[in-house]
Write a protein that holds these residues in place. Structure first.
Motif, PDB file in Angstrom:
ATOM      1  N   GLU A  25       1.459   4.240  13.566  1.00  0.00           N
ATOM      2  CA  GLU A  25       0.775   3.196  12.817  1.00  0.00           C
ATOM      3  C   GLU A  25       0.657   3.599  11.351  1.00  0.00           C
ATOM      4  O   GLU A  25       0.859   2.782  10.445  1.00  0.00           O
ATOM      5  CB  GLU A  25      -0.617   2.959  13.412  1.00  0.00           C
ATOM      6  N   ALA A  26       0.348   4.859  11.114  1.00  0.00           N
ATOM      7  CA  ALA A  26       0.222   5.358   9.737  1.00  0.00           C
ATOM      8  C   ALA A  26       1.545   5.259   8.993  1.00  0.00           C
ATOM      9  O   ALA A  26       1.595   4.835   7.835  1.00  0.00           O
ATOM     10  CB  ALA A  26      -0.275   6.800   9.753  1.00  0.00           C
ATOM     11  N   LEU A  27       2.637   5.626   9.655  1.00  0.00           N
ATOM     12  CA  LEU A  27       3.946   5.585   9.009  1.00  0.00           C
ATOM     13  C   LEU A  27       4.388   4.147   8.731  1.00  0.00           C
ATOM     14  O   LEU A  27       4.982   3.853   7.691  1.00  0.00           O
ATOM     15  CB  LEU A  27       4.980   6.297   9.882  1.00  0.00           C
ATOM     16  N   SER A  28       4.095   3.249   9.651  1.00  0.00           N
ATOM     17  CA  SER A  28       4.438   1.834   9.439  1.00  0.00           C
ATOM     18  C   SER A  28       3.669   1.276   8.253  1.00  0.00           C
ATOM     19  O   SER A  28       4.228   0.570   7.401  1.00  0.00           O
ATOM     20  CB  SER A  28       4.136   1.015  10.702  1.00  0.00           C
ATOM     21  N   GLN A 184      12.113   9.488  12.202  1.00  0.00           N
ATOM     22  CA  GLN A 184      12.559  10.704  11.516  1.00  0.00           C
ATOM     23  C   GLN A 184      11.406  11.373  10.780  1.00  0.00           C
ATOM     24  O   GLN A 184      11.251  12.599  10.831  1.00  0.00           O
ATOM     25  CB  GLN A 184      13.681  10.363  10.531  1.00  0.00           C
ATOM     26  N   LEU A 185      10.590  10.559  10.104  1.00  0.00           N
ATOM     27  CA  LEU A 185       9.424  11.109   9.404  1.00  0.00           C
ATOM     28  C   LEU A 185       8.451  11.730  10.396  1.00  0.00           C
ATOM     29  O   LEU A 185       7.871  12.790  10.140  1.00  0.00           O
ATOM     30  CB  LEU A 185       8.730  10.012   8.602  1.00  0.00           C
ATOM     31  N   ALA A 186       8.272  11.068  11.546  1.00  0.00           N
ATOM     32  CA  ALA A 186       7.356  11.581  12.569  1.00  0.00           C
ATOM     33  C   ALA A 186       7.829  12.937  13.091  1.00  0.00           C
ATOM     34  O   ALA A 186       7.036  13.879  13.231  1.00  0.00           O
ATOM     35  CB  ALA A 186       7.237  10.582  13.718  1.00  0.00           C
ATOM     36  N   GLU A 187       9.127  13.061  13.362  1.00  0.00           N
ATOM     37  CA  GLU A 187       9.655  14.320  13.887  1.00  0.00           C
ATOM     38  C   GLU A 187       9.568  15.431  12.844  1.00  0.00           C
ATOM     39  O   GLU A 187       9.276  16.586  13.183  1.00  0.00           O
ATOM     40  CB  GLU A 187      11.093  14.114  14.355  1.00  0.00           C
ATOM     41  N   MET A 218       3.983   7.732  -5.241  1.00  0.00           N
ATOM     42  CA  MET A 218       3.154   6.871  -6.068  1.00  0.00           C
ATOM     43  C   MET A 218       2.016   6.196  -5.317  1.00  0.00           C
ATOM     44  O   MET A 218       1.112   5.633  -5.936  1.00  0.00           O
ATOM     45  CB  MET A 218       4.026   5.777  -6.709  1.00  0.00           C
ATOM     46  N   GLY A 219       2.066   6.217  -3.998  1.00  0.00           N
ATOM     47  CA  GLY A 219       1.126   5.433  -3.201  1.00  0.00           C
ATOM     48  C   GLY A 219      -0.113   6.189  -2.754  1.00  0.00           C
ATOM     49  O   GLY A 219      -0.220   7.401  -2.899  1.00  0.00           O
ATOM     50  N   PRO A 220      -1.076   5.448  -2.194  1.00  0.00           N
ATOM     51  CA  PRO A 220      -2.308   6.056  -1.690  1.00  0.00           C
ATOM     52  C   PRO A 220      -2.076   6.794  -0.381  1.00  0.00           C
ATOM     53  O   PRO A 220      -1.076   6.570   0.303  1.00  0.00           O
ATOM     54  CB  PRO A 220      -3.219   4.833  -1.477  1.00  0.00           C
ATOM     55  N   GLY A 221      -3.002   7.691  -0.049  1.00  0.00           N
ATOM     56  CA  GLY A 221      -2.872   8.472   1.166  1.00  0.00           C
ATOM     57  C   GLY A 221      -3.509   7.819   2.370  1.00  0.00           C
ATOM     58  O   GLY A 221      -4.446   7.022   2.242  1.00  0.00           O
ATOM     59  N   LEU A 222      -2.977   8.132   3.547  1.00  0.00           N
ATOM     60  CA  LEU A 222      -3.536   7.657   4.808  1.00  0.00           C
ATOM     61  C   LEU A 222      -3.900   8.855   5.661  1.00  0.00           C
ATOM     62  O   LEU A 222      -3.148   9.834   5.724  1.00  0.00           O
ATOM     63  CB  LEU A 222      -2.532   6.798   5.579  1.00  0.00           C
ATOM     64  N   LYS A 223      -5.032   8.769   6.326  1.00  0.00           N
ATOM     65  CA  LYS A 223      -5.444   9.848   7.216  1.00  0.00           C
ATOM     66  C   LYS A 223      -4.835   9.643   8.588  1.00  0.00           C
ATOM     67  O   LYS A 223      -4.898   8.554   9.163  1.00  0.00           O
ATOM     68  CB  LYS A 223      -6.971   9.897   7.335  1.00  0.00           C
ATOM     69  N   VAL A 224      -4.217  10.709   9.110  1.00  0.00           N
ATOM     70  CA  VAL A 224      -3.593  10.675  10.430  1.00  0.00           C
ATOM     71  C   VAL A 224      -4.560  11.269  11.452  1.00  0.00           C
ATOM     72  O   VAL A 224      -5.269  12.245  11.167  1.00  0.00           O
ATOM     73  CB  VAL A 224      -2.267  11.476  10.432  1.00  0.00           C
ATOM     74  N   ASP A 225      -4.606  10.671  12.636  1.00  0.00           N
ATOM     75  CA  ASP A 225      -5.448  11.182  13.716  1.00  0.00           C
ATOM     76  C   ASP A 225      -4.856  12.510  14.195  1.00  0.00           C
ATOM     77  O   ASP A 225      -3.892  12.521  14.958  1.00  0.00           O
ATOM     78  CB  ASP A 225      -5.482  10.155  14.857  1.00  0.00           C
ATOM     79  N   GLN A 226      -5.431  13.608  13.727  1.00  0.00           N
ATOM     80  CA  GLN A 226      -4.830  14.906  14.056  1.00  0.00           C
ATOM     81  C   GLN A 226      -4.968  15.271  15.526  1.00  0.00           C
ATOM     82  O   GLN A 226      -4.149  15.990  16.082  1.00  0.00           O
ATOM     83  CB  GLN A 226      -5.404  16.029  13.185  1.00  0.00           C
TER      84      GLN A 226
END
Length: 235
Positions: A25-28, A184-187, A218-226
């Motif tokens: 969800e974060a990557l999307s 790919q980003l997830a892996e 350039m974009g804002p950050g998103l927190k991932v559920d670690q």
């Protein structure tokens, strides 16, 4: 405090800053809120439960990202004889010894990574004040001082990255480009987290991975559920 433009604020408005997003969800969402007209780097920021003021809690290492970084990496190798030829065969961009040292001392820095064989380090060490501040000094802890030249050069060209915890206990590392597929980003991110967990100092106490964030250049950050992320990795 930095001022942000209209496009940044618009992107930020689509993000719940209090929410921990599941990785996909974060990557999307990350791809949805990008607005720059170039292929931005996707960066991971990982907050670790360590105190880097103590030498035994320093976290430093390297990891080969399965899909690379999306960046062309120029590799320089300090080696002689058979090892120099091995470096050339592996695809190193620059290979040499005293000749390259003289160029660097003259202000040449058209390379991204430096590798050296152990026998060259007595001479390469003299470049410490030039290479060190740029993060280019070969170091055995991250695998760039080695006799296994072929493998290291190949890994660097393919997307091996180095990481080092900063004074605040945070790791900053690229995990690809926004043009990469989300899978790919997830892996790539999972490979980084797995490496960081394996590099956990024995003296680190309590929760180790305390926060994972992703952002584009350039974009804002998103927190991932670690917790979800670590669960997927079975860590």
């Amino acid at each position: 405090m930095a001022k942000h433009g209209k496009k940044y604020k618009e992107a930020l408005s689509k993000i719940d800053r209090l929410k921990s997003y599941e990785l996909q969800e974060a990557l999307s969402l990350l791809k949805e809120v990008t607005f720059a007209n170039f292929d931005e780097t996707v960066e991971a920021v990982v907050k670790l439960g360590v105190d880097p003021r103590h030498a035994d809690q320093m976290v430093r290492g390297s990891v080969s990202l399965p899909h690379g970084t999306g960046k062309t990496v120029r590799v320089l190798v300090f080696a002689k004889g058979d090892k120099a030829q091995e470096a050339k065969d592996a695809g190193a961009d620059y290979v040499g010894d005293d000749d390259l040292m003289s160029k660097i001392q003259g202000g040449w820095f058209d390379f991204d990574k430096v590798v050296a064989t152990p026998d060259m380090m007595a001479s390469v060490g003299k470049l410490g004040r030039l290479l060190g501040p740029r993060g280019l000094m070969p170091n055995p802890k991250v695998g760039t001082v080695t006799n296994n030249i072929k493998e290291v050069v190949s890994d660097l060209k393919a997307g091996m990255i180095e990481y080092r915890v900063d004074k605040a206990g945070i790791i900053h590392a690229p995990v690809g480009k926004k043009s990469f597929e989300s899978t790919q980003l997830a892996e790539n991110l999972k490979s980084l987290i797995d490496s960081l967990v394996k590099a956990k100092p024995e003296s680190a106490k309590g929760q180790y991975v305390r926060g994972v964030y992703i952002s584009t250049t350039m974009g804002p950050g998103l927190k991932v559920d670690q917790q979800q992320l670590l669960g997927e990795l079975k860590l």
